[in-house]
Design a protein around this motif. Sequence first.
Motif, short mmCIF file in Angstrom:
data_model
loop_
_atom_site.label_atom_id
_atom_site.label_comp_id
_atom_site.label_asym_id
_atom_site.label_seq_id
_atom_site.Cartn_x
_atom_site.Cartn_y
_atom_site.Cartn_z
N SER A 1 0.83 -1.21 0.00
CA SER A 1 0.00 0.00 0.00
C SER A 1 0.86 1.26 0.00
O SER A 1 0.52 2.26 -0.65
CB SER A 1 -0.95 0.01 1.21
N LEU A 2 2.00 1.24 0.70
CA LEU A 2 2.90 2.40 0.69
C LEU A 2 3.43 2.66 -0.71
O LEU A 2 3.53 3.82 -1.15
CB LEU A 2 4.06 2.17 1.67
N ILE A 3 3.78 1.59 -1.41
CA ILE A 3 4.26 1.72 -2.79
C ILE A 3 3.17 2.33 -3.67
O ILE A 3 3.42 3.24 -4.47
CB ILE A 3 4.72 0.35 -3.33
N MET A 4 1.94 1.84 -3.52
CA MET A 4 0.83 2.36 -4.33
C MET A 4 0.53 3.82 -4.01
O MET A 4 0.18 4.60 -4.90
CB MET A 4 -0.41 1.49 -4.13
N ILE A 5 0.69 4.21 -2.75
CA ILE A 5 0.47 5.61 -2.36
C ILE A 5 1.49 6.52 -3.03
O ILE A 5 1.15 7.61 -3.52
CB ILE A 5 0.51 5.76 -0.83
N VAL A 6 2.75 6.09 -3.08
CA VAL A 6 3.79 6.88 -3.75
C VAL A 6 3.44 7.04 -5.23
O VAL A 6 3.54 8.14 -5.79
CB VAL A 6 5.18 6.22 -3.60
N ILE A 7 3.01 5.94 -5.86
CA ILE A 7 2.63 6.00 -7.28
C ILE A 7 1.45 6.94 -7.48
O ILE A 7 1.44 7.76 -8.41
CB ILE A 7 2.33 4.58 -7.80
N LEU A 8 0.45 6.85 -6.62
CA LEU A 8 -0.71 7.73 -6.73
C LEU A 8 -0.34 9.20 -6.53
O LEU A 8 -0.96 10.09 -7.13
CB LEU A 8 -1.79 7.32 -5.71
N SER A 9 0.68 9.45 -5.70
CA SER A 9 1.11 10.83 -5.47
C SER A 9 1.62 11.49 -6.75
O SER A 9 1.63 12.72 -6.86
CB SER A 9 2.20 10.88 -4.38
N LYS A 10 2.04 10.68 -7.71
CA LYS A 10 2.52 11.21 -8.99
C LYS A 10 1.42 11.21 -10.05
O LYS A 10 1.67 11.50 -11.22
CB LYS A 10 3.71 10.39 -9.48
N HIS A 11 0.21 10.86 -9.63
CA HIS A 11 -0.93 10.88 -10.55
C HIS A 11 -1.95 11.96 -10.15
O HIS A 11 -3.11 11.88 -10.56
CB HIS A 11 -1.61 9.50 -10.58
N ILE A 12 -1.52 12.95 -9.38
CA ILE A 12 -2.44 13.99 -8.92
C ILE A 12 -3.04 14.75 -10.11
O ILE A 12 -4.27 14.96 -10.17
CB ILE A 12 -1.74 14.98 -7.97
N GLU A 13 -2.19 15.15 -11.06
CA GLU A 13 -2.69 15.91 -12.21
C GLU A 13 -3.62 15.07 -13.08
O GLU A 13 -4.70 15.55 -13.48
CB GLU A 13 -1.52 16.46 -13.04
N PRO A 14 -3.25 13.82 -13.41
CA PRO A 14 -4.21 12.98 -14.16
C PRO A 14 -5.53 12.78 -13.42
O PRO A 14 -6.59 12.75 -14.04
CB PRO A 14 -3.45 11.65 -14.31
N ILE A 15 -5.46 12.63 -12.08
CA ILE A 15 -6.69 12.48 -11.29
C ILE A 15 -7.55 13.73 -11.41
O ILE A 15 -8.77 13.65 -11.61
CB ILE A 15 -6.36 12.18 -9.81
N LYS A 16 -6.92 14.90 -11.31
CA LYS A 16 -7.67 16.17 -11.45
C LYS A 16 -8.33 16.26 -12.83
O LYS A 16 -9.49 16.67 -12.95
CB LYS A 16 -6.72 17.36 -11.25
N SER A 17 -7.57 15.87 -13.87
CA SER A 17 -8.11 15.93 -15.23
C SER A 17 -9.29 14.99 -15.40
O SER A 17 -10.29 15.34 -16.04
CB SER A 17 -7.01 15.57 -16.24
N LEU A 18 -9.18 13.79 -14.82
CA LEU A 18 -10.26 12.82 -14.90
C LEU A 18 -11.52 13.34 -14.21
O LEU A 18 -12.64 13.19 -14.71
CB LEU A 18 -9.83 11.49 -14.28
N LEU A 19 -11.33 13.98 -13.05
CA LEU A 19 -12.47 14.52 -12.30
C LEU A 19 -13.13 15.68 -13.05
O LEU A 19 -14.36 15.77 -13.12
CB LEU A 19 -12.01 14.99 -10.92
N ILE A 20 -12.31 16.54 -13.64
CA ILE A 20 -12.83 17.68 -14.40
C ILE A 20 -13.62 17.19 -15.61
O ILE A 20 -14.72 17.67 -15.90
CB ILE A 20 -11.69 18.62 -14.84
N ASN A 21 -13.05 16.20 -16.32
CA ASN A 21 -13.72 15.66 -17.51
C ASN A 21 -15.04 14.99 -17.16
O ASN A 21 -16.02 15.10 -17.91
CB ASN A 21 -12.81 14.65 -18.23
N SER A 22 -15.07 14.30 -16.02
CA SER A 22 -16.31 13.63 -15.60
C SER A 22 -17.39 14.64 -15.25
O SER A 22 -18.57 14.43 -15.52
CB SER A 22 -16.04 12.71 -14.40
N ARG A 23 -16.99 15.79 -14.66
CA ARG A 23 -17.95 16.85 -14.32
C ARG A 23 -18.51 17.51 -15.58
O ARG A 23 -19.69 17.82 -15.65
CB ARG A 23 -17.28 17.90 -13.44
N ILE A 24 -17.62 17.71 -16.56
CA ILE A 24 -18.05 18.33 -17.82
C ILE A 24 -19.10 17.46 -18.52
O ILE A 24 -20.09 17.95 -19.03
CB ILE A 24 -16.83 18.56 -18.75
N ARG A 25 -18.86 16.15 -18.50
CA ARG A 25 -19.78 15.22 -19.16
C ARG A 25 -21.12 15.16 -18.46
O ARG A 25 -22.15 14.88 -19.08
CB ARG A 25 -19.15 13.83 -19.23
N GLN A 26 -21.12 15.42 -17.15
CA GLN A 26 -22.37 15.43 -16.40
C GLN A 26 -23.20 16.66 -16.72
O GLN A 26 -24.41 16.64 -16.63
CB GLN A 26 -22.09 15.34 -14.89
#
Length: 206
Positions: A181-206
């Motif tokens: 889980s610690l390894i996965m948390i580090v990896i997720l920490s480098k996906h902050i911008e993609p996560i933001k983009s995914l959330l923004i795109n999902s809101r736009i589609r709604q």
Amino acid sequence: MNYVSALIIGYLIGSFPTAYILLKKSKGIDITKKGSGNVGAMNSFEVSKSKLIGMTVLIIDALKGWLSAFVTYQYIEKEFTISIVGLLFAIIGHCYSPWIKFKGGRGLATAAGGAIFISLPVLFLWLILWLIFYSIKKDIHFGNVIATFLSLIIPFLFSKEMIFLSSIQPKNQIEFPIFVSLIMIVILSKHIEPIKSLLINSRIRQ
């Protein structure tokens, strides 16, 4: 002291900025300022338009993870926690390299390389999840984020089975899901911008 040694060795191996050096030497490109700015295989390919460069970065970055896990296990102490501490800090070093102002890649290739040595079930789990969720949206980042997030949770639920199939087994069962889980948390920490983009795109589609 063994843990400190594993930490240092892993971090030094992982912090080698493969993509940055390769693109700087071969193309005169500063990858931290091109494309997504990610210092990894995917951005290397997209920026250079070279499959050879992309594959070379992928292989070397994976080798960093494998080497950190192997060296710490073989030459410090033959124990699960020592090897996975080496891998964890190799991933941190790759994601936040001091040689390029603490920039780096997203850690996936380095984590995969270490999983080959320590625990193939973790790698297979992530790949299966990635294939499932990539097929849903045909979005690499969506697959990365969901597969990584679920790979953080599932080892807590099926640690006994995954440990049984792993190359190196911990002394205590709880160590396995905690470090994964610690390894996965580090990896997720480098996906902050993609996560933001995914959330923004999902809101736009709604």
